[in-house]
Design a protein around this motif. Structure first.
Motif, short mmCIF file in Angstrom:
data_model
loop_
_atom_site.label_atom_id
_atom_site.label_comp_id
_atom_site.label_asym_id
_atom_site.label_seq_id
_atom_site.Cartn_x
_atom_site.Cartn_y
_atom_site.Cartn_z
N LEU A 45 1.00 -1.08 -0.11
CA LEU A 45 -0.05 0.00 0.07
C LEU A 45 0.87 1.14 0.01
O LEU A 45 0.69 2.21 -0.83
N GLU A 46 1.97 1.20 0.74
CA GLU A 46 2.81 2.17 1.00
C GLU A 46 3.22 2.79 -0.31
O GLU A 46 3.60 4.04 -0.81
N TYR A 73 -8.78 1.45 -2.73
CA TYR A 73 -8.06 1.44 -1.63
C TYR A 73 -6.77 2.43 -1.36
O TYR A 73 -6.77 3.03 -0.58
N VAL A 74 -6.32 2.44 -2.53
CA VAL A 74 -5.00 3.21 -2.79
C VAL A 74 -5.33 4.65 -2.57
O VAL A 74 -4.83 5.43 -1.95
N PRO A 153 0.13 -8.79 -8.09
CA PRO A 153 0.25 -8.40 -6.67
C PRO A 153 1.12 -9.28 -5.62
O PRO A 153 0.98 -10.45 -5.85
N ARG A 154 1.55 -8.83 -4.85
CA ARG A 154 2.32 -9.61 -3.88
C ARG A 154 1.03 -9.79 -2.74
O ARG A 154 -0.07 -9.16 -2.58
N LEU A 158 -3.08 -7.78 0.52
CA LEU A 158 -4.52 -7.94 0.83
C LEU A 158 -4.52 -7.78 2.46
O LEU A 158 -5.77 -7.82 3.05
N GLY A 159 -3.39 -7.76 3.33
CA GLY A 159 -3.50 -7.59 4.59
C GLY A 159 -3.21 -5.99 4.90
O GLY A 159 -2.98 -5.62 6.23
N SER A 160 -3.27 -5.09 4.18
CA SER A 160 -2.81 -3.61 4.07
C SER A 160 -4.05 -3.14 5.01
O SER A 160 -5.02 -3.30 4.99
#
Length: 228
Positions: A45-46, A73-74, A153-154, A158-160
């Motif tokens: 996310l960062e 989300y971003v 995606p990594r 999904l845990g962000s």
């Protein structure tokens, strides 16, 4: 470009890149908007928020952020930037503070696409037999192009979690894709209602920017007029 019109900055979702907005960008540019489509890493996310912030630095403020899928989300995290005037969600995730994508998706029945994903080397890929659940209303040729160019995606994204959702302080608009097999349409409606967004619906797969671009353009135009 017209200084009287807000800029448009796009954030793409999982299994995509910035070119997924190729049917929207030339139209918006021709209408006088500065436009940049961020290239998200899909690593964290960062990292993706940083990509949007860099994109904001390439255009004039104020800007409307447009996020598809994970891109929602971003923009929810990046949209607290003072240069941002509004948020447009397209078949997207619209989280609240401390809410991970995994938790948000788990509030409703899992979408069909999630049965057609491959996890290899810590990356999540769409299996070849799953592409119709991602963009099944596109011609076969376009579906195969989307599959061949997917960004993987990594799994950790999904845990962000984020601290401050931008939709609490920015006006928002939400396009619900009613035939979406990647993000449950009921989840989209839930997110839109919770954030108090102006809502439109379109009969589309998960990729209305490719299959129903005019519906996406109409909502972006509405948002842009509202924040001028």
């Amino acid at each position: 470009m017209s200084p009287s019109k807000p800029s448009i900055v796009f954030a793409h979702g999982l299994w995509a890149d910035g070119s997924c907005y190729s049917k929207l960008i030339p139209v918006l540019q021709s209408e006088g908007h500065e436009v940049v489509s961020a290239q998200n890493t899909l690593d964290s996310l960062e990292g993706d928020v940083d990509a949007v912030h860099r994109a904001l630095g390439r255009v004039s403020a104020p800007a409307v952020l447009v996020g598809h899928s994970w891109g929602g989300y971003v923009i929810t995290a990046a949209g607290t930037d003072e240069r941002v005037a509004g948020l447009v969600y397209v078949a997207a995730l619209g989280p609240d503070a401390g809410e991970s994508p995994e938790e948000l998706i788990g509030k409703f029945d899992p979408p069909p696409l999630f049965s057609h994903l491959d996890n290899e080397d810590g990356r999540i890929w769409i299996a070849r037999d799953g592409i119709s659940d991602f963009c099944g209303d596109l011609p076969q040729e376009e579906q195969q192009l989307v599959w061949a160019t997917q960004g993987a995606p990594r799994a950790e994204v999904l845990g962000s979690r984020l601290d401050e959702p931008a939709w609490r302080t920015r006006p928002s608009w939400f396009l619900v894709a009613t035939r979406d097999h990647a993000v449950n349409p009921e989840l989209q409606r839930f997110c839109a209602h919770r954030m108090g967004a102006t809502v439109a619906e379109v009969e589309s797969s998960h990729t209305p920017m490719l299959s129903r671009p005019e519906a996406v353009l109409d909502l972006i135009r509405t948002a842009a007029r509202s924040v001028r």
